[in-house]
Design a protein around this motif. Structure first.
Motif, PDB file in Angstrom:
ATOM      1  N   GLY A 131       0.798  -1.216   0.000  1.00 12.08           N
ATOM      2  CA  GLY A 131       0.000   0.000   0.000  1.00 12.08           C
ATOM      3  C   GLY A 131       0.829   1.262   0.000  1.00 12.08           C
ATOM      4  N   CYS A 132       1.975   1.228  -0.672  1.00 13.11           N
ATOM      5  CA  CYS A 132       2.815   2.423  -0.743  1.00 13.11           C
ATOM      6  C   CYS A 132       3.319   2.601  -2.171  1.00 13.11           C
ATOM      7  N   ASP A 133       3.985   3.723  -2.435  1.00  4.92           N
ATOM      8  CA  ASP A 133       4.489   4.007  -3.766  1.00  4.92           C
ATOM      9  C   ASP A 133       5.622   3.052  -4.139  1.00  4.92           C
ATOM     10  N   ALA A 134       5.745   2.776  -5.437  1.00  6.79           N
ATOM     11  CA  ALA A 134       6.766   1.837  -5.908  1.00  6.79           C
ATOM     12  C   ALA A 134       8.176   2.303  -5.559  1.00  6.79           C
ATOM     13  N   SER A 135       8.368   3.614  -5.498  1.00  8.93           N
ATOM     14  CA  SER A 135       9.722   4.121  -5.233  1.00  8.93           C
ATOM     15  C   SER A 135      10.204   3.757  -3.820  1.00  8.93           C
ATOM     16  N   ASN A 136       9.290   3.553  -2.901  1.00  8.13           N
ATOM     17  CA  ASN A 136       9.701   3.184  -1.537  1.00  8.13           C
ATOM     18  C   ASN A 136      10.253   1.780  -1.468  1.00  8.13           C
ATOM     19  N   VAL A 137       9.702   0.932  -2.323  1.00 10.69           N
ATOM     20  CA  VAL A 137      10.015  -0.494  -2.240  1.00 10.69           C
ATOM     21  C   VAL A 137      11.492  -0.743  -2.534  1.00 10.69           C
ATOM     22  N   THR A 138      12.058   0.099  -3.388  1.00 14.49           N
ATOM     23  CA  THR A 138      13.480  -0.033  -3.687  1.00 14.49           C
ATOM     24  C   THR A 138      14.313  -0.054  -2.407  1.00 14.49           C
ATOM     25  N   GLY A 139      14.108   0.917  -1.546  1.00 14.35           N
ATOM     26  CA  GLY A 139      14.879   1.014  -0.306  1.00 14.35           C
ATOM     27  C   GLY A 139      14.599  -0.112   0.667  1.00 14.35           C
ATOM     28  N   ILE A 140      13.337  -0.474   0.800  1.00 10.56           N
ATOM     29  CA  ILE A 140      12.966  -1.532   1.742  1.00 10.56           C
ATOM     30  C   ILE A 140      13.606  -2.855   1.320  1.00 10.56           C
ATOM     31  N   VAL A 141      13.506  -3.157   0.014  1.00  7.20           N
ATOM     32  CA  VAL A 141      14.088  -4.412  -0.474  1.00  7.20           C
ATOM     33  C   VAL A 141      15.612  -4.345  -0.419  1.00  7.20           C
ATOM     34  N   ASP A 142      16.192  -3.168  -0.677  1.00 13.35           N
ATOM     35  CA  ASP A 142      17.648  -3.001  -0.524  1.00 13.35           C
ATOM     36  C   ASP A 142      18.087  -3.466   0.867  1.00 13.35           C
ATOM     37  N   ARG A 143      17.355  -3.019   1.899  1.00 10.58           N
ATOM     38  CA  ARG A 143      17.741  -3.351   3.280  1.00 10.58           C
ATOM     39  C   ARG A 143      17.541  -4.828   3.566  1.00 10.58           C
ATOM     40  N   LEU A 144      16.443  -5.393   3.089  1.00  5.87           N
ATOM     41  CA  LEU A 144      16.220  -6.829   3.288  1.00  5.87           C
ATOM     42  C   LEU A 144      17.297  -7.633   2.565  1.00  5.87           C
ATOM     43  N   GLU A 145      17.703  -7.124   1.398  1.00  2.94           N
ATOM     44  CA  GLU A 145      18.706  -7.835   0.624  1.00  2.94           C
ATOM     45  C   GLU A 145      20.072  -7.765   1.329  1.00  2.94           C
ATOM     46  N   SER A 146      20.383  -6.606   1.901  1.00  4.17           N
ATOM     47  CA  SER A 146      21.669  -6.462   2.580  1.00  4.17           C
ATOM     48  C   SER A 146      21.725  -7.311   3.849  1.00  4.17           C
ATOM     49  N   LEU A 147      20.550  -7.646   4.393  1.00  2.61           N
ATOM     50  CA  LEU A 147      20.471  -8.544   5.549  1.00  2.61           C
ATOM     51  C   LEU A 147      20.379 -10.006   5.101  1.00  2.61           C
ATOM     52  N   GLU A 148      20.370 -10.212   3.799  1.00  2.94           N
ATOM     53  CA  GLU A 148      20.261 -11.542   3.195  1.00  2.94           C
ATOM     54  C   GLU A 148      18.951 -12.240   3.564  1.00  2.94           C
ATOM     55  N   LEU A 149      17.892 -11.465   3.711  1.00  2.00           N
ATOM     56  CA  LEU A 149      16.587 -12.045   4.048  1.00  2.00           C
ATOM     57  C   LEU A 149      15.709 -12.163   2.804  1.00  2.00           C
ATOM     58  N   ALA A 150      16.079 -11.435   1.756  1.00  2.00           N
ATOM     59  CA  ALA A 150      15.349 -11.508   0.487  1.00  2.00           C
ATOM     60  C   ALA A 150      16.347 -11.250  -0.630  1.00  2.00           C
ATOM     61  N   ARG A 151      15.965 -11.576  -1.846  1.00  2.00           N
ATOM     62  CA  ARG A 151      16.843 -11.311  -2.996  1.00  2.00           C
ATOM     63  C   ARG A 151      16.002 -10.955  -4.211  1.00  2.00           C
ATOM     64  N   ARG A 152      16.629 -10.204  -5.126  1.00  2.00           N
ATOM     65  CA  ARG A 152      15.964  -9.836  -6.382  1.00  2.00           C
ATOM     66  C   ARG A 152      16.373 -10.830  -7.454  1.00  2.00           C
ATOM     67  N   GLU A 153      15.398 -11.285  -8.235  1.00  2.00           N
ATOM     68  CA  GLU A 153      15.700 -12.197  -9.335  1.00  2.00           C
ATOM     69  C   GLU A 153      15.150 -11.602 -10.624  1.00  2.00           C
ATOM     70  N   ALA A 154      15.771 -11.959 -11.743  1.00  2.00           N
ATOM     71  CA  ALA A 154      15.291 -11.489 -13.041  1.00  2.00           C
ATOM     72  C   ALA A 154      14.029 -12.257 -13.421  1.00  2.00           C
ATOM     73  N   ALA A 155      13.119 -11.586 -14.115  1.00  2.00           N
ATOM     74  CA  ALA A 155      11.917 -12.252 -14.594  1.00  2.00           C
ATOM     75  C   ALA A 155      12.189 -12.797 -15.995  1.00  2.00           C
ATOM     76  N   ALA A 156      11.676 -13.979 -16.258  1.00  2.00           N
ATOM     77  CA  ALA A 156      11.947 -14.633 -17.541  1.00  2.00           C
ATOM     78  C   ALA A 156      11.256 -13.907 -18.694  1.00  2.00           C
ATOM     79  N   SER A 157      10.031 -13.506 -18.487  1.00  2.00           N
ATOM     80  CA  SER A 157       9.196 -12.990 -19.570  1.00  2.00           C
ATOM     81  C   SER A 157       9.500 -11.538 -19.940  1.00  2.00           C
ATOM     82  N   ASP A 158       9.840 -10.724 -18.943  1.00  2.00           N
ATOM     83  CA  ASP A 158       9.968  -9.276 -19.165  1.00  2.00           C
ATOM     84  C   ASP A 158      11.250  -8.795 -18.486  1.00  2.00           C
TER      85      ASP A 158
END
Lengths: 146, 146
Positions: B64-91
DNA sequence: TATTGTTATACTCTATAACTATA
DNA sequence: TATAGTTATAGAGTATAACAATA
């Protein structure tokens, strides 16, 4: 997982998930209504908490945040003329926050603007209202620490 | 006002107040449990939302927030190794966020650490569990916009 | 042209620590 | 010395606008 059919009696985890979903939707409705009137959720929550005059320190307790935050929140409410700080008679250190008439008006408007909540809870019949209230009364003291 | 006895059938406003109180207490318990594991409420909420892999854009919708916020939140989760970004096959524009095994462990610990919620909802008997679930099911679609 | 994710910016919320004025 | 409120600071969440890459 994720798509639970839940034929039998819900587990405690099921109940937590259901309540979290309702709580999230409720607060999104609240945040939207507050935003329509130019307030952040914290500001609206604070405004709600000062309907009866409250010392700064006690307000921090009600909002569940550090006392240092309250200074800024009340500053903003005061600059919008929705609340004001008053001196306490007994102790010259304490400042008491009180809502203004304008503040009460905005609060009424916000409550009225929570259209989804009105729609959702307005749909319950008498029996359901009594059941929901009773469940909340049982759960709340345990959830908020007595 | 403030000290309502509520002998009769609760009004819609009464119900909203009761649900708000339960929701607030629930999320404070959630926030405390998340903090004990070094996460902010938003980070914990995001972690919960990526148990199934989700594109960044869709995650913003869920939070329920703007897409631009998600970048930072996922950055922090990724730096804690709790989540990761993967490429999408289709797009090739989209990145899919997935939880890691460490992330799932932390999430389990947080859920287990919500002791007040376990205590509160664990106190309900079978009949009450069924009633609460049914009320949530009726109210949720209206509250979250169909 | 439209969309996805990101960046830049500005404001708010939040906790910690240090300060002041009272008590 | 203890407490009430404030200030300073730093990190995090949030929305808006603009951008690069891709569709």
């Amino acid at each position: 997982m994720g798509t639970t059919v839940t034929t039998g009696v819900p587990t405690t985890a099921d109940l937590m998930e259901a309540v979290a979903a309702v709580g999230t939707a409720y607060f999104q409705d609240f945040a939207s209504a507050a935003a329509r009137h130019g307030l952040t959720p914290s500001q609206a929550k604070a405004l709600k908490a000062v309907q009866e005059p409250v010392p700064m320190r006690a307000l921090a307790g009600r909002l569940g945040c550090d006392a240092s935050n309250v200074t800024g929140i009340v500053d903003r409410l005061e600059s919008l003329e929705l609340a004001r700080r008053e001196a306490a008679a007994s102790d010259r250190r304490v400042k008491i926050v009180a809502i203004t008439e304008q503040g009460e008006e905005i609060l009424s408007l916000i409550r009225a603007d929570m259209t989804r909540a009105h729609h959702a809870f307005g749909s319950l019949d008498d029996e359901q209202r009594i059941a929901l209230t009773s469940l909340c009364r049982q759960v709340l003291p345990l959830l908020s620490g007595q």
